[in-house]
Design an enzyme around this catalytic site. Structure first.
Site, PDB file in Angstrom:
ATOM      1  N   ASP A   6       0.829  -1.211   0.000  1.00 54.56           N
ATOM      2  CA  ASP A   6       0.000   0.000   0.000  1.00 54.56           C
ATOM      3  C   ASP A   6       0.861   1.258   0.000  1.00 54.56           C
ATOM      4  O   ASP A   6       1.972   1.250   0.524  1.00 54.56           O
ATOM      5  CB  ASP A   6      -0.929  -0.030   1.235  1.00 54.56           C
ATOM      6  CG  ASP A   6      -2.123   0.890   1.082  1.00 54.56           C
ATOM      7  OD1 ASP A   6      -2.373   1.390  -0.027  1.00 54.56           O
ATOM      8  OD2 ASP A   6      -2.811   1.113   2.092  1.00 54.56           O
ATOM      9  N   GLY A   7       0.319   2.318  -0.576  1.00 56.35           N
ATOM     10  CA  GLY A   7       0.971   3.630  -0.510  1.00 56.35           C
ATOM     11  C   GLY A   7       1.545   4.117  -1.845  1.00 56.35           C
ATOM     12  O   GLY A   7       2.229   5.142  -1.873  1.00 56.35           O
ATOM     13  N   ASN A   8       1.257   3.416  -2.911  1.00 55.12           N
ATOM     14  CA  ASN A   8       1.773   3.837  -4.227  1.00 55.12           C
ATOM     15  C   ASN A   8       1.278   5.239  -4.594  1.00 55.12           C
ATOM     16  O   ASN A   8       2.041   6.063  -5.104  1.00 55.12           O
ATOM     17  CB  ASN A   8       1.307   2.879  -5.327  1.00 55.12           C
ATOM     18  CG  ASN A   8       1.928   1.510  -5.214  1.00 55.12           C
ATOM     19  OD1 ASN A   8       2.853   1.304  -4.428  1.00 55.12           O
ATOM     20  ND2 ASN A   8       1.427   0.561  -5.995  1.00 55.12           N
ATOM     21  N   SER A  21      -7.631  -5.332  -5.372  1.00 52.63           N
ATOM     22  CA  SER A  21      -8.734  -5.907  -4.600  1.00 52.63           C
ATOM     23  C   SER A  21     -10.037  -5.867  -5.394  1.00 52.63           C
ATOM     24  O   SER A  21     -10.147  -5.148  -6.402  1.00 52.63           O
ATOM     25  CB  SER A  21      -8.912  -5.136  -3.281  1.00 52.63           C
ATOM     26  OG  SER A  21      -9.547  -3.892  -3.522  1.00 52.63           O
ATOM     27  N   GLU A  28     -12.438  -4.352  -4.544  1.00 51.08           N
ATOM     28  CA  GLU A  28     -12.963  -2.979  -4.392  1.00 51.08           C
ATOM     29  C   GLU A  28     -12.201  -1.967  -5.245  1.00 51.08           C
ATOM     30  O   GLU A  28     -12.647  -0.842  -5.423  1.00 51.08           O
ATOM     31  CB  GLU A  28     -12.891  -2.544  -2.920  1.00 51.08           C
ATOM     32  CG  GLU A  28     -13.948  -3.179  -2.025  1.00 51.08           C
ATOM     33  CD  GLU A  28     -13.706  -4.663  -1.776  1.00 51.08           C
ATOM     34  OE1 GLU A  28     -12.534  -5.062  -1.630  1.00 51.08           O
ATOM     35  OE2 GLU A  28     -14.686  -5.426  -1.759  1.00 51.08           O
ATOM     36  N   ASN A  29     -11.024  -2.358  -5.729  1.00 52.30           N
ATOM     37  CA  ASN A  29     -10.201  -1.376  -6.448  1.00 52.30           C
ATOM     38  C   ASN A  29     -10.772  -0.965  -7.813  1.00 52.30           C
ATOM     39  O   ASN A  29     -10.306   0.004  -8.414  1.00 52.30           O
ATOM     40  CB  ASN A  29      -8.753  -1.877  -6.608  1.00 52.30           C
ATOM     41  CG  ASN A  29      -7.951  -1.832  -5.319  1.00 52.30           C
ATOM     42  OD1 ASN A  29      -7.081  -2.669  -5.084  1.00 52.30           O
ATOM     43  ND2 ASN A  29      -8.215  -0.853  -4.472  1.00 52.30           N
TER      44      ASN A  29
HETATM   45  C1  IPE Z   1      -5.701  -2.699  -0.285  1.00 56.79           C
HETATM   46  O1  IPE Z   1      -5.308  -1.373  -0.427  1.00 56.79           O
HETATM   47  C2  IPE Z   1      -5.616  -3.401  -1.590  1.00 56.79           C
HETATM   48  C3  IPE Z   1      -4.276  -3.505  -2.179  1.00 56.79           C
HETATM   49  C4  IPE Z   1      -3.146  -3.151  -1.634  1.00 56.79           C
HETATM   50  C5  IPE Z   1      -4.265  -4.112  -3.483  1.00 56.79           C
HETATM   51  P1  IPE Z   1      -6.363  -0.186  -0.619  1.00 56.79           P
HETATM   52  O2  IPE Z   1      -5.547   1.065  -0.680  1.00 56.79           O
HETATM   53  O3  IPE Z   1      -7.253  -0.481  -1.750  1.00 56.79           O
HETATM   54  O4  IPE Z   1      -7.203  -0.276   0.732  1.00 56.79           O
HETATM   55  P2  IPE Z   1      -8.034   0.813   1.519  1.00 56.79           P
HETATM   56  O5  IPE Z   1      -9.024   1.403   0.551  1.00 56.79           O
HETATM   57  O6  IPE Z   1      -7.071   1.836   2.002  1.00 56.79           O
HETATM   58  O7  IPE Z   1      -8.663   0.050   2.638  1.00 56.79           O
HETATM   59  C1  IPE Z   2      -1.596   0.199  -3.344  1.00 55.02           C
HETATM   60  O1  IPE Z   2      -1.353   1.567  -3.358  1.00 55.02           O
HETATM   61  C2  IPE Z   2      -1.838  -0.370  -4.713  1.00 55.02           C
HETATM   62  C3  IPE Z   2      -3.242  -0.709  -5.002  1.00 55.02           C
HETATM   63  C4  IPE Z   2      -4.221  -0.686  -4.141  1.00 55.02           C
HETATM   64  C5  IPE Z   2      -3.552  -1.119  -6.359  1.00 55.02           C
HETATM   65  P1  IPE Z   2      -2.531   2.618  -3.374  1.00 55.02           P
HETATM   66  O2  IPE Z   2      -2.861   2.929  -4.786  1.00 55.02           O
HETATM   67  O3  IPE Z   2      -3.662   2.167  -2.541  1.00 55.02           O
HETATM   68  O4  IPE Z   2      -1.828   3.872  -2.721  1.00 55.02           O
HETATM   69  P2  IPE Z   2      -2.477   4.903  -1.688  1.00 55.02           P
HETATM   70  O5  IPE Z   2      -3.002   4.098  -0.544  1.00 55.02           O
HETATM   71  O6  IPE Z   2      -3.563   5.609  -2.418  1.00 55.02           O
HETATM   72  O7  IPE Z   2      -1.340   5.790  -1.310  1.00 55.02           O
HETATM   73 MG    MG Z   3      -4.120   2.389  -0.586  1.00 58.74          MG
END
Ligand code: IPE
Ligand code: IPE
Ligand code: MG
Length: 250
Positions: free
Chosen positions: A29-31, A74, A76-77
């Site tokens: 997480d955190g990209n 996910s 949900e993504n």
């Molecule tokens: C969880 O991260 C899913 C992945 C890392 C693929 P999200 O960034 O989607 O989760 P939430 O929305 O913060 O719970």
């Molecule tokens: C995780 O990073 C990757 C995916 C969920 C696909 P995010 O895209 O959730 O990065 P933040 O949480 O918005 O920083």
């Molecule tokens: Mg995230």
């Protein structure tokens, strides 16, 4: 490769290589935040994140971990803007194409876990080919959770089991933990001893809801694109300091 080789980093002394988790799972997480802090589009964070996944998988293999399972996308993504979803799918395609060429040489088995039927036919075919190649490889296995949701996985398992009962292949009272696990995407994998989430968020967001029952959870503030072998070492060291009781007393 050299940068990440076992000999060149300096916290490895603390990792007890005889007590490694067999299976590490990571919520990458955190990209998006990584990119935003640099004034870049979120998609730039996903590009670097994909590269970090490659390096961390290689690092885990070198350490002697058997399984690495990462949450890449996910259920949900899909709510995200279309251009972001398309970029992630494009990166996955690139990753699959590269893996098809290199996994035999690198001796890395790759599996995609999740409801792949929602992916484009092209991605489904590439996933099928990587699974096919993986079946001929021994050793380290990387699992990429794609259109994965823990509740979705549990519902599918329940439906599948109910269908098996209706069709007379088994009886409800025969269902135990082992048998139920066999209906999950993770069939055949040991539960992860360690689940890591980067970027400071402290929740599972639907990741491995059945499998996490006794996993040690490790949260760090590092954003995924900045996550390196030293962060993995810190997580493993923390895991090795935990007192795992599984409900018993010591
Ligand atoms: C969880 O991260 C899913 C992945 C890392 C693929 P999200 O960034 O989607 O989760 P939430 O929305 O913060 O719970
Ligand atoms: C995780 O990073 C990757 C995916 C969920 C696909 P995010 O895209 O959730 O990065 P933040 O949480 O918005 O920083
Ligand atoms: Mg995230």
């Amino acid at each position: 490769m050299g940068l990440f080789s076992k000999k060149k980093h300096h916290t490895a002394g603390q990792v007890d290589e005889n007590r490694l988790p067999r299976h590490i799972a990571v919520i990458m997480d955190g990209n998006g935040r990584w990119a935003k802090r640099r004034g870049l589009p979120r998609t730039a964070g996903h590009k670097v994140g994909a590269e970090v996944f490659r390096k961390i998988a290689t690092y885990c293999k070198e350490l002697g971990v058997e399984y690495l399972t990462v949450y890449a996308f996910s259920t949900e993504n899909w709510k995200r803007p279309a251009d972001e979803v398309n970029t992630i799918m494009g990166l996955l395609k690139q990753y699959m194409l590269e893996a098809i060429d290199s996994m035999e040489r690198d001796q890395i088995r790759l599996r995609f876990l999740g409801d792949l039927s929602a992916l484009s036919p092209e991605l489904q075919e590439l996933a099928r080919r990587t699974n096919e190649i993986s079946s001929h490889i021994q050793g380290f296995q990387a699992n990429v959770c794609l259109n994965y949701g823990g509740r979705d996985e549990l519902l599918r398992a329940a439906r599948h089991f109910a269908a098996d009962c209706v069709e007379g292949r088994c009886r409800p009272e025969e269902l135990d933990e082992e048998r139920f696990s066999g209906y999950l995407f993770t069939d055949g994998l040991p539960d992860p001893e360690l689940i890591i989430r980067t970027s400071g968020e402290e929740r599972l967001s639907g990741f491995l809801l059945w499998q996490c029952a006794y996993s040690e959870l490790y949260f760090c503030d590092t954003l995924w694109p900045d996550f390196g072998p030293e962060d993995m070492d810190r997580a493993i060291v923390a895991y090795q300091q935990r007192d795992r009781r599984f409900g018993g007393v010591k």
